[in-house]
Write a protein that holds these residues in place. Structure first.
Motif, PDB file in Angstrom:
ATOM      1  N   ASN A 120      10.999  -0.178  38.561  1.00 26.19           N
ATOM      2  CA  ASN A 120       9.866  -0.192  37.633  1.00 26.19           C
ATOM      3  C   ASN A 120       9.056   1.094  37.675  1.00 26.19           C
ATOM      4  N   THR A 121       9.277   1.938  38.707  1.00 26.04           N
ATOM      5  CA  THR A 121       8.487   3.159  38.866  1.00 26.04           C
ATOM      6  C   THR A 121       9.232   4.411  38.439  1.00 26.04           C
ATOM      7  N   VAL A 122      10.475   4.302  38.016  1.00 26.78           N
ATOM      8  CA  VAL A 122      11.255   5.475  37.621  1.00 26.78           C
ATOM      9  C   VAL A 122      10.693   6.052  36.323  1.00 26.78           C
ATOM     10  N   ARG A 123      10.302   7.318  36.367  1.00 29.16           N
ATOM     11  CA  ARG A 123       9.742   8.004  35.201  1.00 29.16           C
ATOM     12  C   ARG A 123      10.488   9.316  34.974  1.00 29.16           C
ATOM     13  N   THR A 124      10.723   9.651  33.717  1.00 33.52           N
ATOM     14  CA  THR A 124      11.441  10.874  33.376  1.00 33.52           C
ATOM     15  C   THR A 124      10.637  11.680  32.372  1.00 33.52           C
ATOM     16  N   GLN A 125      10.484  12.972  32.654  1.00 25.71           N
ATOM     17  CA  GLN A 125       9.816  13.887  31.731  1.00 25.71           C
ATOM     18  C   GLN A 125      10.748  15.054  31.458  1.00 25.71           C
ATOM     19  N   GLY A 126      10.861  15.428  30.194  1.00 25.45           N
ATOM     20  CA  GLY A 126      11.730  16.533  29.836  1.00 25.45           C
ATOM     21  C   GLY A 126      13.035  16.066  29.227  1.00 25.45           C
ATOM     22  N   ASP A 127      14.062  16.876  29.377  1.00 25.50           N
ATOM     23  CA  ASP A 127      15.356  16.653  28.750  1.00 25.50           C
ATOM     24  C   ASP A 127      16.275  15.880  29.691  1.00 25.50           C
ATOM     25  N   VAL A 128      16.556  14.625  29.378  1.00 25.81           N
ATOM     26  CA  VAL A 128      17.384  13.800  30.255  1.00 25.81           C
ATOM     27  C   VAL A 128      18.832  14.280  30.288  1.00 25.81           C
ATOM     28  N   PHE A 129      19.219  15.125  29.346  1.00 22.45           N
ATOM     29  CA  PHE A 129      20.573  15.667  29.310  1.00 22.45           C
ATOM     30  C   PHE A 129      20.624  17.103  29.848  1.00 22.45           C
ATOM     31  N   ALA A 130      19.632  17.507  30.625  1.00 22.28           N
ATOM     32  CA  ALA A 130      19.518  18.892  31.097  1.00 22.28           C
ATOM     33  C   ALA A 130      20.737  19.357  31.883  1.00 22.28           C
ATOM     34  N   THR A 131      21.338  18.484  32.680  1.00 19.02           N
ATOM     35  CA  THR A 131      22.475  18.897  33.502  1.00 19.02           C
ATOM     36  C   THR A 131      23.722  19.170  32.671  1.00 19.02           C
ATOM     37  N   TYR A 132      23.717  18.731  31.407  1.00 21.38           N
ATOM     38  CA  TYR A 132      24.843  18.998  30.510  1.00 21.38           C
ATOM     39  C   TYR A 132      24.626  20.273  29.702  1.00 21.38           C
ATOM     40  N   ASN A 133      23.493  20.910  29.871  1.00 22.15           N
ATOM     41  CA  ASN A 133      23.112  22.061  29.063  1.00 22.15           C
ATOM     42  C   ASN A 133      23.947  23.305  29.355  1.00 22.15           C
ATOM     43  N   MET A 147       9.817   4.318  46.332  1.00 21.46           N
ATOM     44  CA  MET A 147      10.689   3.430  47.069  1.00 21.46           C
ATOM     45  C   MET A 147       9.976   2.098  47.277  1.00 21.46           C
ATOM     46  N   LYS A 148      10.697   1.105  47.729  1.00 24.09           N
ATOM     47  CA  LYS A 148      10.101  -0.206  47.941  1.00 24.09           C
ATOM     48  C   LYS A 148       9.000  -0.186  48.994  1.00 24.09           C
ATOM     49  N   ASP A 149       9.037   0.820  49.899  1.00 22.91           N
ATOM     50  CA  ASP A 149       7.997   0.931  50.922  1.00 22.91           C
ATOM     51  C   ASP A 149       6.821   1.788  50.470  1.00 22.91           C
ATOM     52  N   GLY A 150       6.838   2.222  49.198  1.00 24.04           N
ATOM     53  CA  GLY A 150       5.721   2.980  48.648  1.00 24.04           C
ATOM     54  C   GLY A 150       5.874   4.481  48.672  1.00 24.04           C
ATOM     55  N   ARG A 151       6.862   5.007  49.355  1.00 28.48           N
ATOM     56  CA  ARG A 151       7.057   6.458  49.403  1.00 28.48           C
ATOM     57  C   ARG A 151       7.482   6.989  48.034  1.00 28.48           C
ATOM     58  N   GLU A 152       6.968   8.173  47.693  1.00 30.38           N
ATOM     59  CA  GLU A 152       7.301   8.787  46.403  1.00 30.38           C
ATOM     60  C   GLU A 152       8.455   9.776  46.571  1.00 30.38           C
ATOM     61  N   ARG A 153       9.329   9.810  45.576  1.00 27.65           N
ATOM     62  CA  ARG A 153      10.446  10.749  45.566  1.00 27.65           C
ATOM     63  C   ARG A 153      10.544  11.375  44.173  1.00 27.65           C
ATOM     64  N   PHE A 154      11.108  12.566  44.096  1.00 23.20           N
ATOM     65  CA  PHE A 154      11.230  13.254  42.815  1.00 23.20           C
ATOM     66  C   PHE A 154      12.468  14.132  42.802  1.00 23.20           C
ATOM     67  N   GLY A 155      12.920  14.437  41.603  1.00 23.94           N
ATOM     68  CA  GLY A 155      14.000  15.392  41.412  1.00 23.94           C
ATOM     69  C   GLY A 155      13.643  16.297  40.245  1.00 23.94           C
ATOM     70  N   TYR A 156      13.630  17.610  40.473  1.00 24.14           N
ATOM     71  CA  TYR A 156      13.236  18.574  39.440  1.00 24.14           C
ATOM     72  C   TYR A 156      14.417  19.477  39.134  1.00 24.14           C
ATOM     73  N   TYR A 157      14.902  19.418  37.895  1.00 25.01           N
ATOM     74  CA  TYR A 157      16.046  20.223  37.470  1.00 25.01           C
ATOM     75  C   TYR A 157      15.605  21.149  36.338  1.00 25.01           C
ATOM     76  N   ARG A 158      15.993  22.432  36.428  1.00 25.50           N
ATOM     77  CA  ARG A 158      15.579  23.396  35.417  1.00 25.50           C
ATOM     78  C   ARG A 158      16.650  24.460  35.224  1.00 25.50           C
ATOM     79  N   GLU A 159      16.807  24.890  33.974  1.00 31.47           N
ATOM     80  CA  GLU A 159      17.682  26.007  33.647  1.00 31.47           C
ATOM     81  C   GLU A 159      16.900  27.033  32.837  1.00 31.47           C
ATOM     82  N   ILE A 160      17.007  28.294  33.228  1.00 31.07           N
ATOM     83  CA  ILE A 160      16.297  29.386  32.566  1.00 31.07           C
ATOM     84  C   ILE A 160      17.326  30.411  32.086  1.00 31.07           C
ATOM     85  N   ARG A 161      17.431  30.566  30.791  1.00 36.87           N
ATOM     86  CA  ARG A 161      18.401  31.513  30.233  1.00 36.87           C
ATOM     87  C   ARG A 161      17.797  32.905  30.154  1.00 36.87           C
ATOM     88  N   TYR A 162      18.617  33.910  30.476  1.00 34.87           N
ATOM     89  CA  TYR A 162      18.164  35.294  30.423  1.00 34.87           C
ATOM     90  C   TYR A 162      18.440  35.884  29.035  1.00 34.87           C
TER      91      TYR A 162
END
Length: 214
Positions: A120-133, A147-162
């Motif tokens: 219920n706490t999973v939130r996504t911001q940005g492009d959910v297909f970023a890894t296919y870019n 997590m069920k014990d209250g700890r927060e976790r995150f994953g940040y993925y980014r691509e920057i084109r030159y």
């Protein structure tokens, strides 16, 4: 199910990590970097104790094994890089484990167990297909959860084109939560079938020179 069947895309393009999240990345780096250095020293010797039929490193070197595919690599590795059984050679195994370092250590001590995520706490911001870019455009995705014990976790993925060059920068920090994009309580089981990873490892990878794939 495919990602497109699990979640709709969100193309918001403005998001930076909080100070707390940056400190978390720094903490994970501080914990894992000594083990990674040890990995480069131990694995070449541990592989000498493996024969052609071996699937994993010896128990005394278990920290440095891959928790999902062992020492012989996944299907992509076997088919694209070392086909026809060559993935079981010393060199192929060394390359695989150097590419996928301290997997068991990361999963056991710092990893996120998918079954322990509060869906219920999973939130996504940005492009959910970023890894296919694959460098086609500038993009990012931030996935957060508790997590069920209250700890927060995150994953940040980014691509920057030159600009118009053939190169881009790939950044992945936190935990590999791109694997649970779109998780909700009513579809959590879809992320826990036999083909999905049971534990999502930490990640702090920055590759400034990835070649764009057309």
């Amino acid at each position: 199910l495919t990602l497109s069947a699990r979640v709709k895309s969100n193309t918001d393009t403005k998001m930076n990590l909080t100070i707390k999240q940056k400190l978390t990345v720094a903490r994970n780096f501080a914990v894992e970097i000594p083990i990674e250095i040890l990995h480069f020293l131990v694995v070449p010797f541990a592989l000498l104790a493996c024969d052609e039929k071996s699937e994993n490193l010896p128990r005394w070197a278990a920290w440095f094994d891959d928790p999902d595919y062992g020492i012989n690599g996944d299907d992509g590795w076997r088919n694209e890089h070392f086909p026809n059984g060559k993935n079981r050679t010393y060199w192929a195994r060394l390359c695989w484990l150097y590419r996928n370092r301290i997997g068991n250590f990361s999963a056991k001590y710092l990893g996120v167990r998918v079954e322990d995520i509060d869906a219920n706490t999973v939130r996504t911001q940005g492009d959910v297909f970023a890894t296919y870019n694959k460098g086609q455009k500038n993009t990012f995705c931030l996935v957060t959860c508790k997590m069920k014990d209250g700890r927060e976790r995150f994953g940040y993925y980014r691509e920057i084109r030159y600009g118009k060059s053939k190169w881009y920068c790939r950044i992945y920090l936190g935990w590999k939560l791109m694997d649970v994009v779109g998780m909700r309580q009513d579809n959590k089981a879809e992320y826990m079938d036999e083909n999905d990873k049971k534990v999502l490892q930490t990640v702090w990878a920055v590759n400034p020179f990835k070649r764009i794939k057309q």
